[in-house]
Design a protein around this motif. Structure first.
Motif, mmCIF file in Angstrom:
data_model
loop_
_atom_site.group_PDB
_atom_site.id
_atom_site.type_symbol
_atom_site.label_atom_id
_atom_site.label_comp_id
_atom_site.label_asym_id
_atom_site.label_seq_id
_atom_site.Cartn_x
_atom_site.Cartn_y
_atom_site.Cartn_z
ATOM 1 N N GLY A 1 -0.572 6.428 -13.339
ATOM 2 C CA GLY A 1 0.113 7.633 -13.805
ATOM 3 C C GLY A 1 0.982 8.285 -12.753
ATOM 4 O O GLY A 1 1.764 9.174 -13.060
ATOM 5 N N SER A 2 0.889 7.822 -11.523
ATOM 6 C CA SER A 2 1.690 8.409 -10.458
ATOM 7 C C SER A 2 3.150 8.038 -10.631
ATOM 8 O O SER A 2 3.484 7.017 -11.240
ATOM 9 C CB SER A 2 1.171 7.885 -9.099
ATOM 10 O OG SER A 2 2.175 8.045 -8.114
ATOM 11 N N LYS A 3 4.064 8.883 -10.120
ATOM 12 C CA LYS A 3 5.479 8.555 -10.135
ATOM 13 C C LYS A 3 5.962 8.280 -8.719
ATOM 14 O O LYS A 3 7.153 8.111 -8.490
ATOM 15 C CB LYS A 3 6.282 9.706 -10.752
ATOM 16 C CG LYS A 3 6.045 9.892 -12.235
ATOM 17 C CD LYS A 3 7.376 10.017 -12.965
ATOM 18 C CE LYS A 3 7.217 10.216 -14.462
ATOM 19 N NZ LYS A 3 6.779 8.994 -15.140
ATOM 20 N N ASP A 4 5.035 8.269 -7.771
ATOM 21 C CA ASP A 4 5.396 8.068 -6.375
ATOM 22 C C ASP A 4 4.905 6.705 -5.901
ATOM 23 O O ASP A 4 3.714 6.514 -5.613
ATOM 24 C CB ASP A 4 4.766 9.182 -5.523
ATOM 25 C CG ASP A 4 5.226 9.096 -4.075
ATOM 26 O OD1 ASP A 4 5.719 8.015 -3.671
ATOM 27 O OD2 ASP A 4 5.066 10.103 -3.358
ATOM 28 N N ILE A 5 5.838 5.753 -5.806
ATOM 29 C CA ILE A 5 5.430 4.388 -5.487
ATOM 30 C C ILE A 5 4.909 4.261 -4.063
ATOM 31 O O ILE A 5 3.941 3.542 -3.810
ATOM 32 C CB ILE A 5 6.591 3.393 -5.756
ATOM 33 C CG1 ILE A 5 6.126 1.929 -5.510
ATOM 34 C CG2 ILE A 5 7.822 3.676 -4.907
ATOM 35 C CD1 ILE A 5 5.107 1.427 -6.441
ATOM 36 N N THR A 6 5.518 5.004 -3.108
ATOM 37 C CA THR A 6 5.077 4.868 -1.710
ATOM 38 C C THR A 6 3.647 5.378 -1.560
ATOM 39 O O THR A 6 2.818 4.752 -0.902
ATOM 40 C CB THR A 6 6.005 5.635 -0.750
ATOM 41 O OG1 THR A 6 6.131 6.980 -1.196
ATOM 42 C CG2 THR A 6 7.366 4.985 -0.701
ATOM 43 N N ASN A 7 3.380 6.493 -2.197
ATOM 44 C CA ASN A 7 2.033 7.063 -2.171
ATOM 45 C C ASN A 7 1.012 6.070 -2.736
ATOM 46 O O ASN A 7 -0.060 5.842 -2.167
ATOM 47 C CB ASN A 7 2.044 8.342 -3.017
ATOM 48 C CG ASN A 7 1.006 9.317 -2.510
ATOM 49 O OD1 ASN A 7 0.056 8.892 -1.839
ATOM 50 N ND2 ASN A 7 1.172 10.600 -2.809
ATOM 51 N N ALA A 8 1.401 5.441 -3.865
ATOM 52 C CA ALA A 8 0.488 4.491 -4.520
ATOM 53 C C ALA A 8 0.200 3.307 -3.612
ATOM 54 O O ALA A 8 -0.952 2.872 -3.476
ATOM 55 C CB ALA A 8 1.111 4.023 -5.838
ATOM 56 N N LEU A 9 1.246 2.785 -2.976
ATOM 57 C CA LEU A 9 1.045 1.628 -2.092
ATOM 58 C C LEU A 9 0.138 1.986 -0.915
ATOM 59 O O LEU A 9 -0.737 1.205 -0.527
ATOM 60 C CB LEU A 9 2.392 1.096 -1.595
ATOM 61 C CG LEU A 9 3.257 0.386 -2.643
ATOM 62 C CD1 LEU A 9 4.598 -0.041 -2.048
ATOM 63 C CD2 LEU A 9 2.542 -0.821 -3.250
ATOM 64 N N GLN A 10 0.364 3.184 -0.347
ATOM 65 C CA GLN A 10 -0.482 3.616 0.769
ATOM 66 C C GLN A 10 -1.943 3.663 0.341
ATOM 67 O O GLN A 10 -2.833 3.200 1.068
ATOM 68 C CB GLN A 10 -0.037 4.996 1.271
ATOM 69 C CG GLN A 10 1.206 4.935 2.147
ATOM 70 C CD GLN A 10 1.922 6.290 2.243
ATOM 71 O OE1 GLN A 10 1.508 7.268 1.616
ATOM 72 N NE2 GLN A 10 3.006 6.321 3.010
ATOM 73 N N THR A 11 -2.183 4.212 -0.858
ATOM 74 C CA THR A 11 -3.559 4.318 -1.352
ATOM 75 C C THR A 11 -4.192 2.939 -1.518
ATOM 76 O O THR A 11 -5.353 2.713 -1.157
ATOM 77 C CB THR A 11 -3.579 5.063 -2.700
ATOM 78 O OG1 THR A 11 -2.750 6.211 -2.590
ATOM 79 C CG2 THR A 11 -4.988 5.460 -3.073
ATOM 80 N N ILE A 12 -3.402 2.012 -2.104
ATOM 81 C CA ILE A 12 -3.921 0.660 -2.320
ATOM 82 C C ILE A 12 -4.332 0.021 -0.985
ATOM 83 O O ILE A 12 -5.400 -0.581 -0.864
ATOM 84 C CB ILE A 12 -2.870 -0.213 -3.035
ATOM 85 C CG1 ILE A 12 -2.736 0.210 -4.497
ATOM 86 C CG2 ILE A 12 -3.217 -1.702 -2.936
ATOM 87 C CD1 ILE A 12 -1.549 -0.370 -5.211
#
Lengths: 280, 243, 263
Positions: free
Chosen positions: A125-136
């Motif tokens: 549901g996030s719209k921030d790809i960089t944030n998502a990658l960091q979390t992964i």
């Protein structure tokens, strides 16, 4: 009897070769070879637009689909007349090196981050790809990378860079490079409950989704620009300049642009024509 | 029957001190003999005496290690065509019909009028009913008759027969012996190996007695069986020879 | 392995799409769906599908024919000839039977590329290139097995043929003809290798829809688009086709061999 046998064998061989050759010429003498990416092929776009182009001009477009890196190499070697790929910096280099005549923007689609419905990294549901990658990366959730020098692979690597994740350092068992096409990457992600970056077109026409779903979409940085280049006849004299150029003109002209916009899967438009957009 | 070029002859066949060895072992040594036209010579001797080897050397399938075996015409050929043939103990049948076996041999040997001569041969030996049958499915006797007919079709002046009946039953043996008699009457020079004393008595004009790779007797059939010159031959004729 | 293990437990979505590349839409996918897909392909007589099957057959059969015309005499020659280095060549050819198709494909690719030595032919990404690649894959099989068969047959025929003056090269036609039923099996083995491989034809043919797409490259493509049922269906069709050809060839060769007394 032996001589007859051998003679018969030769005649049969000759006939078969002739028939095969005839079959080829019968399929149309006018054709160009386009090297393109798996995403355009697997998404079904070519199946939609090429018959329209052929009806218009009588030119057959034979598409060899590879990763963007390979597709550009195919053009470099002179094994294609037209290159139709999506990795802007590589395309620019290709033209600068003299292998291509000119790069023209055609359309864009977007990448989506695909992940398991269970969403182990909690990025859905996030719209921030960089944030998502960091979390992964922080959670060491499984991630499948194409690892095949394709446009999608290039886009993925640049996204990791934007997210300030140093892959060389943080690569571990969570990060799996498979060295295969988009479909194979999706199949693998499905089997391993992993995240994967995919182009929307391939995702929409992909059938073996299983537990996979879109996790992140809509970020500006996920846009994916396609360009088309005529292989330079000055480098490779056999390049079909006129017919290749006709294809490029059609793709970037009103008819081609409309055909691209018209291609839909399940009511969803996959590719957005933008040949006239400056700087695309 | 005779072709024009048969006016000349490849005979006699002459061996001078011919020997053959494998490694250190001499399988034939110091053989001296002459084969003249128009008779049946039998190479008689117990198993392992070197009879088959003797025929192969004469036919040119192998060359002697020492000495020489020569035809009066070079290589036993006239006008480039070999005028001697051979029938083997176990007939080699090609994987085709009986008639195709004849055709193949005639063509390979470079003979003229192949089709006509194949038909003539089948007719001559009463093999017409087998013409279309696969040669390898014929009985042992039929195969050997076909092999003999095949050799005959090449119109040889000399025909080598290597124990042609040793694997056949008495009935088939008789048929083959009848064919051999026919060939003899036609004037074909025959050289046949056998270990069968009775058969040698029935068919042969001359006996070369071979023992342990050496020709130890060379005489007419009647002389050989009446009074063998050596004790070995006497023992063989009496059926007492252990090799 | 994991991919295929997963197939059996997946619940396929009922999803439609309008792609023209793939006309064979399959909506209800379950354990039986690959077989249904195969049946639909075979019975539906879809022209696109028939074109792919036709191309597969003509490419592979032509390759086998070419390999036969070159490999049968060469194998026979190798069986009869005696020269220094013969054993080394035999070992090499036997080893080449295991040549990975991808390697063969890559070599042909480099040769036929416009930047390669044979680039002027313009054969890359055409069926001709696929035929060349498959011929190269089949050739070692034909040569190696022919050599073995002819060597055995020569041992049997040697004296008779020598007696007739058929020695060396002159014996080859006789030997090839008389070994025809065993050699038919050799060609079937070659056909099997060529029809099953995907690596070489994918590289040199380019898997161009309607032009160089054959059954194996279609299977690879459908696997990558995630249409596993269709991919398996194509696989079943290919298997059925191979089975049919083998059955026909086996039957014909068996009957022929019995009639000729060669068995």
């Amino acid at each position: 009897m032996n001589a007859q046998f051998t003679r018969r064998l030769f005649i049969a061989a000759a006939l078969t070769v002739c028939t095969a050759a005839q079959a080829q010429t019968a399929q149309g003498t006018r054709f160009i070879v386009a090297s393109s990416t798996t995403s355009t092929q697997d998404s079904g776009l070519f199946g939609h637009i090429l018959p329209l182009f052929k009806a218009n001009t009588g030119i057959d477009v034979r598409v060899v689909s590879q990763g963007t890196g390979q597709a550009l190499d195919t053009g470099r070697r002179g094994d294609a007349d037209v290159v139709f790929v999506h990795a802007r910096s590589q395309e620019v280099t290709f033209v600068a090196q003299g292998f291509g005549v000119e790069r023209k923007p055609v359309m864009y689609n977007d990448f989506v981050l695909i992940g398991p419905k269970s969403d182990p990294a909690g990025v859905k549901g996030s719209k921030d790809i960089t944030n998502a990658l960091q979390t992964i990366q922080q959670k060491q959730s499984a991630f499948v990378s194409r690892g095949d020098r394709s446009g999608t692979h290039a886009a993925e690597l640049s996204l990791w860079k934007t997210a300030s994740v140093d892959l060389e350092k943080s690569k571990g068992s969570w990060y799996r490079e498979i060295g295969q096409g988009m479909g194979a990457a999706l199949n693998t992600a499905g089997a391993m409950n992993a995240y994967v970056l995919a182009d929307r077109g391939t995702w929409l026409s992909f059938k073996n989704r299983g537990e996979l779903d879109i996790a992140v979409e809509g970020d500006q940085r996920l846009f994916n620009q396609y360009g088309v280049i005529l292989v330079n006849p000055a480098k490779h004299a056999h390049v079909k300049k006129a017919d290749g150029q006709a294809f490029i003109d059609w793709l970037t002209g009103p008819e081609g642009q409309k055909a691209i916009a018209d291609y839909k899967i399940g009511g969803q438009q996959l590719f957005f024509p933008n040949a006239t957009q400056p700087g695309a | 029957m005779m072709l024009p070029d048969d006016a000349s002859t490849i005979l006699p066949l002459t061996a001078h001190a011919a020997g053959y060895r494998v490694g250190e072992k001499w399988l034939l040594q110091q053989a001296n003999f002459t084969i003249q036209a128009g008779r049946l010579t039998t190479i008689l001797g117990p198993n392992g005496a070197g009879k088959s080897l003797f025929l192969r050397l004469c036919h040119g399938l192998i060359s002697p290690s020492t000495g020489s075996i020569t035809w009066s015409a070079s290589g036993g050929a006239i006008n480039g065509r070999k005028r001697h043939a051979m029938v083997f103990q176990k007939p080699v049948m090609l994987r085709r019909s009986a008639r195709a076996n004849l055709i193949h041999a005639l063509r390979a040997a470079g003979e003229p009028q192949i089709q006509a001569r194949a038909d003539e041969t089948l007719e001559r030996f009463g093999l017409n009913h087998l013409a279309a049958q696969p040669a390898r499915l014929l009985s042992g006797g039929e195969q050997q008759r076909l092999a003999l007919a095949r050799a005959w079709s090449l119109r040889p002046q000399v025909l080598f027969l290597d124990e042609p009946t040793s694997q056949l039953d008495p009935g088939a043996t008789r048929q083959i012996e009848e064919m051999i008699e026919v060939l003899k009457r036609e004037g074909v020079t025959l050289v046949m190996s056998t270990h069968d004393i009775a058969q040698a008595r029935r068919l042969a004009d001359r006996v070369l007695f071979l023992h342990k790779g050496a020709i130890i007797e060379d005489s007419t059939t009647s002389e050989f069986f009446k009074k063998p010159a050596t004790t070995t031959a006497r023992a063989f004729v009496a059926g007492d020879l252990l090799w | 392995m994991r991919l295929y293990a997963k197939i059996t437990i997946l619940n396929f979505d009922h999803r439609k799409h309008t792609s023209d590349v793939v006309n064979w839409n399959l909506y209800n996918l379950d354990a039986a769906s690959p077989f249904r897909a195969a049946m639909q392909l075979i019975l539906g007589l879809d022209p696109q599908f028939l074109q792919i099957v036709g191309l597969s057959l003509s490419v592979t059969l032509t390759a086998v024919l070419i390999a036969a015309v070159i490999g049968l005499p060469l194998g026979a020659l190798l069986a009869l000839a005696r020269f220094p280095g013969r054993s080394a060549i035999i070992v090499l050819i036997n080893a080449l039977m295991g040549l990975p198709p991808v390697v063969a494909g890559l070599v042909i690719f480099l040769l036929l590329s416009r930047s390669g030595p044979l680039g002027a032919l313009g054969w890359l990404f055409t069926p001709k290139a696929m035929i060349v690649a498959q011929s190269i894959l089949v050739l070692p099989i034909v040569i190696a097995l022919t050599r073995q068969i002819i060597e055995d047959l020569w041992a049997e025929y040697c004296e008779h043929l020598t007696s007739l003056g058929q020695t060396g090269v002159r014996a080859i036609p006789t030997l090839l003809w008389d070994a025809r039923f065993s050699l038919a099996t050799v060609l079937l083995a070659g056909f099997g290798r060529a029809s099953a491989e995907v690596g070489a034809v994918l590289i040199v043919g380019g898997n161009i829809a309607g032009y160089t797409r054959v059954m194996t490259t279609s299977i690879a493509l459908e696997t990558s688009t995630g249409d596993l049922a269709l991919a398996l269906g194509l696989g079943i069709t290919l298997l059925a086709l191979t089975l049919a050809i083998n059955a026909i060839a086996f039957g014909a060769s068996r009957i022929g061999a019995r009639l000729a007394g060669a068995s």
